[in-house]
Design an enzyme around this catalytic site. Structure first.
Site, PDB file in Angstrom:
ATOM      1  N   SER A 114       0.870  -1.285  -0.104  1.00  0.00           N
ATOM      2  CA  SER A 114      -0.117   0.094   0.119  1.00  0.00           C
ATOM      3  C   SER A 114       0.937   1.088   0.025  1.00  0.00           C
ATOM      4  O   SER A 114       1.819   1.470   0.741  1.00  0.00           O
ATOM      5  CB  SER A 114      -0.927   0.049   1.241  1.00  0.00           C
ATOM      6  OG  SER A 114      -1.605   1.250   1.289  1.00  0.00           O
ATOM      7  N   LYS A 136     -13.700  -3.989   0.971  1.00  0.00           N
ATOM      8  CA  LYS A 136     -14.482  -2.694   0.702  1.00  0.00           C
ATOM      9  C   LYS A 136     -15.979  -3.095   0.805  1.00  0.00           C
ATOM     10  O   LYS A 136     -16.799  -2.237   1.005  1.00  0.00           O
ATOM     11  CB  LYS A 136     -14.100  -2.339  -0.774  1.00  0.00           C
ATOM     12  CG  LYS A 136     -12.836  -1.625  -0.909  1.00  0.00           C
ATOM     13  CD  LYS A 136     -12.737  -1.264  -2.297  1.00  0.00           C
ATOM     14  CE  LYS A 136     -11.385  -0.393  -2.460  1.00  0.00           C
ATOM     15  NZ  LYS A 136     -11.330   0.257  -3.632  1.00  0.00           N
ATOM     16  N   ASP A 149     -14.017   6.333  -4.613  1.00  0.00           N
ATOM     17  CA  ASP A 149     -13.373   5.992  -5.881  1.00  0.00           C
ATOM     18  C   ASP A 149     -14.183   6.673  -7.132  1.00  0.00           C
ATOM     19  O   ASP A 149     -13.454   7.101  -7.938  1.00  0.00           O
ATOM     20  CB  ASP A 149     -13.326   4.730  -6.074  1.00  0.00           C
ATOM     21  CG  ASP A 149     -12.352   3.727  -5.243  1.00  0.00           C
ATOM     22  OD1 ASP A 149     -11.228   4.306  -4.796  1.00  0.00           O
ATOM     23  OD2 ASP A 149     -12.767   2.330  -4.750  1.00  0.00           O
ATOM     24  N   GLY A 164     -16.824  -2.904 -18.505  1.00  0.00           N
ATOM     25  CA  GLY A 164     -16.480  -3.688 -17.175  1.00  0.00           C
ATOM     26  C   GLY A 164     -17.767  -3.376 -16.238  1.00  0.00           C
ATOM     27  O   GLY A 164     -18.187  -2.261 -16.681  1.00  0.00           O
ATOM     28  N   GLY A 209     -17.548  -4.337 -12.532  1.00  0.00           N
ATOM     29  CA  GLY A 209     -17.142  -4.658 -11.116  1.00  0.00           C
ATOM     30  C   GLY A 209     -17.182  -3.478 -10.398  1.00  0.00           C
ATOM     31  O   GLY A 209     -18.102  -2.659 -10.423  1.00  0.00           O
ATOM     32  N   ALA A 232     -15.152  -1.052  -9.431  1.00  0.00           N
ATOM     33  CA  ALA A 232     -14.948   0.174  -9.783  1.00  0.00           C
ATOM     34  C   ALA A 232     -15.935   0.750 -10.543  1.00  0.00           C
ATOM     35  O   ALA A 232     -16.202   2.036 -10.731  1.00  0.00           O
ATOM     36  CB  ALA A 232     -13.526   0.068 -10.587  1.00  0.00           C
ATOM     37  N   TYR A 244      -3.570   1.776 -13.408  1.00  0.00           N
ATOM     38  CA  TYR A 244      -2.308   2.595 -13.344  1.00  0.00           C
ATOM     39  C   TYR A 244      -0.911   2.065 -12.938  1.00  0.00           C
ATOM     40  O   TYR A 244       0.022   2.722 -12.824  1.00  0.00           O
ATOM     41  CB  TYR A 244      -2.661   3.665 -12.294  1.00  0.00           C
ATOM     42  CG  TYR A 244      -2.825   3.239 -10.975  1.00  0.00           C
ATOM     43  CD1 TYR A 244      -3.923   2.904 -10.365  1.00  0.00           C
ATOM     44  CD2 TYR A 244      -1.767   3.048  -9.920  1.00  0.00           C
ATOM     45  CE1 TYR A 244      -4.153   2.332  -9.077  1.00  0.00           C
ATOM     46  CE2 TYR A 244      -1.689   2.871  -8.715  1.00  0.00           C
ATOM     47  CZ  TYR A 244      -3.075   2.447  -8.380  1.00  0.00           C
ATOM     48  OH  TYR A 244      -3.243   1.623  -7.051  1.00  0.00           O
ATOM     49  N   GLY A 278      -5.303   6.356 -15.043  1.00  0.00           N
ATOM     50  CA  GLY A 278      -5.860   6.008 -13.652  1.00  0.00           C
ATOM     51  C   GLY A 278      -5.021   6.329 -12.488  1.00  0.00           C
ATOM     52  O   GLY A 278      -5.571   6.426 -11.322  1.00  0.00           O
TER      53      GLY A 278
END
Lengths: 290, 290
Positions: free
Chosen positions: B24, B74, B110, B134, B136, B138, B233, B254
């Protein structure tokens, strides 16, 4: 200098919990020691009411390595850790929690801190008569630590609170081989006890700021060669210690016990020898400025 | 320079939780920002399995001010906070928890981070056709944030996972007024969707290290004046973005969304404007060195 920008995902953290917490010296003491040894640790403070969940959180947060517990949570915290050494269970309070990969180990460093203060002062307690004034939490920690780690000739305990006194006496008689004598505190019982005591350990709040003109022991009760240990450290020199010192007696200050309990916590948190002089300097600077 | 010896009983702390957590960037980003603004905050990281108790602990520890939540927690974290904004409940995940004096407020940054990246790039989305690849987590966050905060002409969504696609489509139709069109992803459906799209937002892992030679969109599908936003990213410039850039298209990286989600967290933690350039520099330095 150790910048907070050096904190990474591997940095471990510790916290003191209590209520109130604003005047705790623990962050200053421990962070100074972490910096001194360049350890990847950081120490914060939290006011806590819900001890159970504070400890549940510690268990879940893998880098939350160590906790110092202060008033009023030293008894309650025992219920919510996973392991406690037998002596600490008998004493009935803890001031330290170590997070061993999700298992919380509770322990006390007040008693060992007091014992280290006595040893560091070069005071012998084997085969000596010890007089303890007070039977509260600190008295319990110190009396069990001393009786388990030395061969006292006798431990006398005086207190005005008969219930607490009786409880400690019963527990000590069950838990040690030391000869225990306890009596209600009065001027007369104190005078008698002082006649034969080698080391007097004062474990009541008498003489603590803002009542620093008070002392539990009339100065005329002192005998030559007695050692006086006062666990009160605000003020740094209590009236009791000043009186004893002026009579030429050896004294041990509560600040040594306070520093030592932090030293022993630090060593459990980090696994390395504490930089005790750095920690002492922080304590002295803070106490001198208040 | 902000030495850890400046930490006191009033210092607030934040943490990122996830599993694993070793890579992280959050401690580096947030601590750099705290130092830049000389705020009395510190930020650590914890590997966590038991999200419920990590959050219970946060609630009990008064100086534990903020938490960043990362994979895989999350969704689970939503169950254990006290308040969640309606949009974040609809999105179905949170990445931020704020401790408001013992009440835990969960929210997501986000989606807002993606929206800010689009706005900062000077890209108009009102009255535009948006193509999202997509469906999902995000994609959910971004699609709800865009449809709630702009007047899109149309949002088209393509994915190979029919169940996730259908769920997001149903939720968007129930939760917004935007015209939603969704279809299973195939070369043919992609080719058709690309013909009319103004802004393409790529929300799948395709092209992420170590598969950085892949791109979901054949370069011949690009139309002039399209904007390509890739939420991946790592690498900083994906094949998708490189292809788009070489055709003269405007691109959004990103990394801007990633920086913005941290910026928005920081502002919720501290209540002050984030030093975004400092935070960007930390992210770029870390990503460039890996």
């Amino acid at each position: 200098m150790k910048d907070i920008r050096s904190i990474s995902t591997s940095t471990q953290f510790c916290a003191v919990i209590g209520n109130p917490i604003a005047h705790s010296l623990s962050p200053a003491i421990h962070n100074a020691a972490f910096v001194e040894l360049d350890l990847d640790f950081v120490y914060v403070a939290c006011r806590v009411e819900d001890v159970k969940n504070a400890l549940a959180g510690m268990r879940a947060l893998n880098n939350f390595r160590g906790m110092s517990i202060t008033i009023p949570h030293k008894i309650e915290a025992m219920k919510h850790v996973d392991e406690i050494a037998e002596i600490d269970r008998t004493i009935g309070s803890i001031n330290t929690v170590i997070n061993e990969q999700g298992k919380l180990l509770g322990l006390g460093t007040d008693g060992p801190g007091a014992l280290k203060a006595i040893i560091d002062a070069g005071v012998e307690i084997d085969d000596k008569n010890i007089l303890m004034l007070g039977s509260g939490g600190a008295a319990r920690a110190i009396s069990f630590t001393l009786t388990r780690n030395a061969k006292l000739e006798k431990l006398s305990i005086l207190d005005i609170n008969e219930i607490m006194l009786q409880q400690l006496t019963t527990d000590l008689k069950a838990g040690t081989d030391t000869f225990i004598k306890s009596e209600l505190l009065s001027e007369r019982s104190l005078a008698t006890a002082m006649e034969n005591a080698d080391v007097i350990i004062h474990c009541t709040p008498i003489g603590m700021q803002p009542n620093e003109d008070a002392s539990l022991i009339p100065a005329e009760f002192f005998q030559s060669k007695q050692v006086i240990f006062d666990i009160v450290y605000t003020p740094l020199e209590t009236k009791l210690l000043a009186d004893a010192r002026s009579r030429g007696l050896k004294v041990i200050s509560g600040v040594d016990m306070f520093i030592n309990q932090a030293v022993l916590q630090f060593e459990r948190f980090t696994g390395v020898d504490a930089p005790i002089e750095v920690m002492r300097r922080v304590v002295m600077e803070h106490l001198a400025s208040h």
